[in-house]
Design an enzyme around this catalytic site. Structure first.
Site, PDB file in Angstrom:
ATOM      1  N   LYS A  84      30.827  65.191  38.329  1.00  0.00           N
ATOM      2  CA  LYS A  84      32.080  64.418  38.323  1.00  0.00           C
ATOM      3  C   LYS A  84      33.304  65.337  38.290  1.00  0.00           C
ATOM      4  O   LYS A  84      33.478  66.135  37.369  1.00  0.00           O
ATOM      5  CB  LYS A  84      32.105  63.462  37.127  1.00  0.00           C
ATOM      6  CG  LYS A  84      33.192  62.418  37.292  1.00  0.00           C
ATOM      7  CD  LYS A  84      33.249  61.440  36.168  1.00  0.00           C
ATOM      8  CE  LYS A  84      34.475  60.547  36.372  1.00  0.00           C
ATOM      9  NZ  LYS A  84      34.739  59.697  35.242  1.00  0.00           N
ATOM     10  N   SER A  95      40.947  59.800  30.858  1.00  0.00           N
ATOM     11  CA  SER A  95      40.609  61.177  30.471  1.00  0.00           C
ATOM     12  C   SER A  95      41.275  62.171  31.410  1.00  0.00           C
ATOM     13  O   SER A  95      41.768  63.219  30.978  1.00  0.00           O
ATOM     14  CB  SER A  95      39.094  61.382  30.505  1.00  0.00           C
ATOM     15  OG  SER A  95      38.464  60.520  29.607  1.00  0.00           O
ATOM     16  N   ARG A 143      40.859  48.532  32.772  1.00  0.00           N
ATOM     17  CA  ARG A 143      42.297  48.773  32.558  1.00  0.00           C
ATOM     18  C   ARG A 143      43.064  47.998  33.628  1.00  0.00           C
ATOM     19  O   ARG A 143      43.119  46.795  33.607  1.00  0.00           O
ATOM     20  CB  ARG A 143      42.580  50.274  32.601  1.00  0.00           C
ATOM     21  CG  ARG A 143      41.905  51.034  31.458  1.00  0.00           C
ATOM     22  CD  ARG A 143      41.906  52.511  31.690  1.00  0.00           C
ATOM     23  NE  ARG A 143      41.146  52.838  32.887  1.00  0.00           N
ATOM     24  CZ  ARG A 143      40.917  54.060  33.338  1.00  0.00           C
ATOM     25  NH1 ARG A 143      41.416  55.090  32.697  1.00  0.00           N
ATOM     26  NH2 ARG A 143      40.207  54.273  34.419  1.00  0.00           N
ATOM     27  N   HIS A 168      39.138  54.485  25.085  1.00  0.00           N
ATOM     28  CA  HIS A 168      37.681  54.349  24.927  1.00  0.00           C
ATOM     29  C   HIS A 168      37.352  53.875  23.508  1.00  0.00           C
ATOM     30  O   HIS A 168      36.521  52.986  23.318  1.00  0.00           O
ATOM     31  CB  HIS A 168      36.975  55.708  25.104  1.00  0.00           C
ATOM     32  CG  HIS A 168      37.034  56.290  26.482  1.00  0.00           C
ATOM     33  ND1 HIS A 168      37.367  57.606  26.717  1.00  0.00           N
ATOM     34  CD2 HIS A 168      36.762  55.748  27.699  1.00  0.00           C
ATOM     35  CE1 HIS A 168      37.292  57.850  28.021  1.00  0.00           C
ATOM     36  NE2 HIS A 168      36.936  56.736  28.639  1.00  0.00           N
TER      37      HIS A 168
HETATM   38  O1  PNS Z   1      33.323  57.500  32.654  1.00  0.00           O
HETATM   39  P1  PNS Z   1      32.860  56.862  33.904  1.00  0.00           P
HETATM   40  O2  PNS Z   1      33.050  57.759  35.090  1.00  0.00           O
HETATM   41  O3  PNS Z   1      33.434  55.503  34.146  1.00  0.00           O
HETATM   42  O4  PNS Z   1      31.292  56.618  33.732  1.00  0.00           O
HETATM   43  C1  PNS Z   1      30.501  56.358  34.826  1.00  0.00           C
HETATM   44  C2  PNS Z   1      29.038  56.225  34.381  1.00  0.00           C
HETATM   45  C3  PNS Z   1      28.600  57.432  33.592  1.00  0.00           C
HETATM   46  C4  PNS Z   1      28.878  54.982  33.544  1.00  0.00           C
HETATM   47  C5  PNS Z   1      28.216  56.085  35.698  1.00  0.00           C
HETATM   48  O5  PNS Z   1      28.482  57.171  36.526  1.00  0.00           O
HETATM   49  C6  PNS Z   1      26.710  56.005  35.433  1.00  0.00           C
HETATM   50  O6  PNS Z   1      26.231  54.971  35.076  1.00  0.00           O
HETATM   51  N1  PNS Z   1      26.001  57.148  35.616  1.00  0.00           N
HETATM   52  C7  PNS Z   1      24.559  57.207  35.442  1.00  0.00           C
HETATM   53  C8  PNS Z   1      23.843  57.243  36.787  1.00  0.00           C
HETATM   54  C9  PNS Z   1      23.669  55.838  37.338  1.00  0.00           C
HETATM   55  O7  PNS Z   1      23.038  54.985  36.750  1.00  0.00           O
HETATM   56  N2  PNS Z   1      24.247  55.572  38.535  1.00  0.00           N
HETATM   57  C10 PNS Z   1      24.097  54.297  39.202  1.00  0.00           C
HETATM   58  C11 PNS Z   1      25.110  53.277  38.764  1.00  0.00           C
HETATM   59  S1  PNS Z   1      26.445  53.270  39.863  1.00  0.00           S
END
Ligand code: PNS
Length: 163
Positions: free
Chosen positions: A41, A130, A92, A17
């Site tokens: 999550k 992670s 990745r 990250h």
């Molecule tokens: O670390 P991650 O799991 O790749 O992050 C995912 C994240 C936080 C970017 C995604 O879950 C997110 O955007 N969450 C906010 C809610 C949202 O906007 N959801 C709709 C987009 S799919």
């Protein structure tokens, strides 16, 4: 002034990250690391939102154009609030593509003014996640170099009882 968001759950932040954040900081005037609350999550994050933000803040202190902010809304709404029109994600292996493709498409559907851009992970971190770090730490493995030292220590302290 071009501001980009680097969103994620960051539970916890890894060297992968941080590599993406630093490279984004070299490309944009400002980068906001958007830390999602993500309460659902994987059974809930190991670290609180405050802890996750602090780990990142400490690790990006040398990057003057990077800020860290928590959020608990749609990502596109947070991007609008921050006046950021670019979302940066790290890619990745091919296995990331499907999920990232879906999120990018949905975000575009929700707000066409916000572009998603991808930065390819360097080979050294291509298989770093992670969840893998937590699994290694949970079994007492060495995660040095995979996460900042403060995170390594916090993982050891947090997971000590679970072994
Ligand atoms: O670390 P991650 O799991 O790749 O992050 C995912 C994240 C936080 C970017 C995604 O879950 C997110 O955007 N969450 C906010 C809610 C949202 O906007 N959801 C709709 C987009 S799919």
């Amino acid at each position: 002034m071009k501001r980009a968001l680097c969103p994620g759950t960051f539970d916890p932040v890894t060297s992968g990250h941080l590599d993406i954040i630093a490279r984004a900081a070299g490309l944009f005037d400002e980068v906001v690391v958007a830390v999602a609350l993500s309460p659902d999550k994987g059974g809930g994050p190991l670290f609180s939102i405050e802890e996750r933000c602090t780990f990142i803040e400490d690790a990006v202190r040398h990057l003057p154009n990077v800020a860290v902010r928590p959020f608990d809304t749609l990502l596109v709404d947070f991007a609008q609030k921050m006046d950021a029109h670019v979302i940066i994600k790290g890619l990745r292996a091919v296995t990331d593509f499907e999920r990232e493709f879906q999120m990018a498409q949905l975000n575009y559907r929700l707000d066409e003014t916000i572009e998603t851009m991808f930065i390819m992970s360097i080979p050294e971190f291509a298989y770093l996640s992670s969840s893998a770090v937590k699994e290694i730490a949970r079994h007492g493995g060495d995660v040095s170099g995979l996460v900042p030292d403060a995170v390594r220590e916090a993982l050891a302290a947090r997971l000590q009882g679970s072994r």
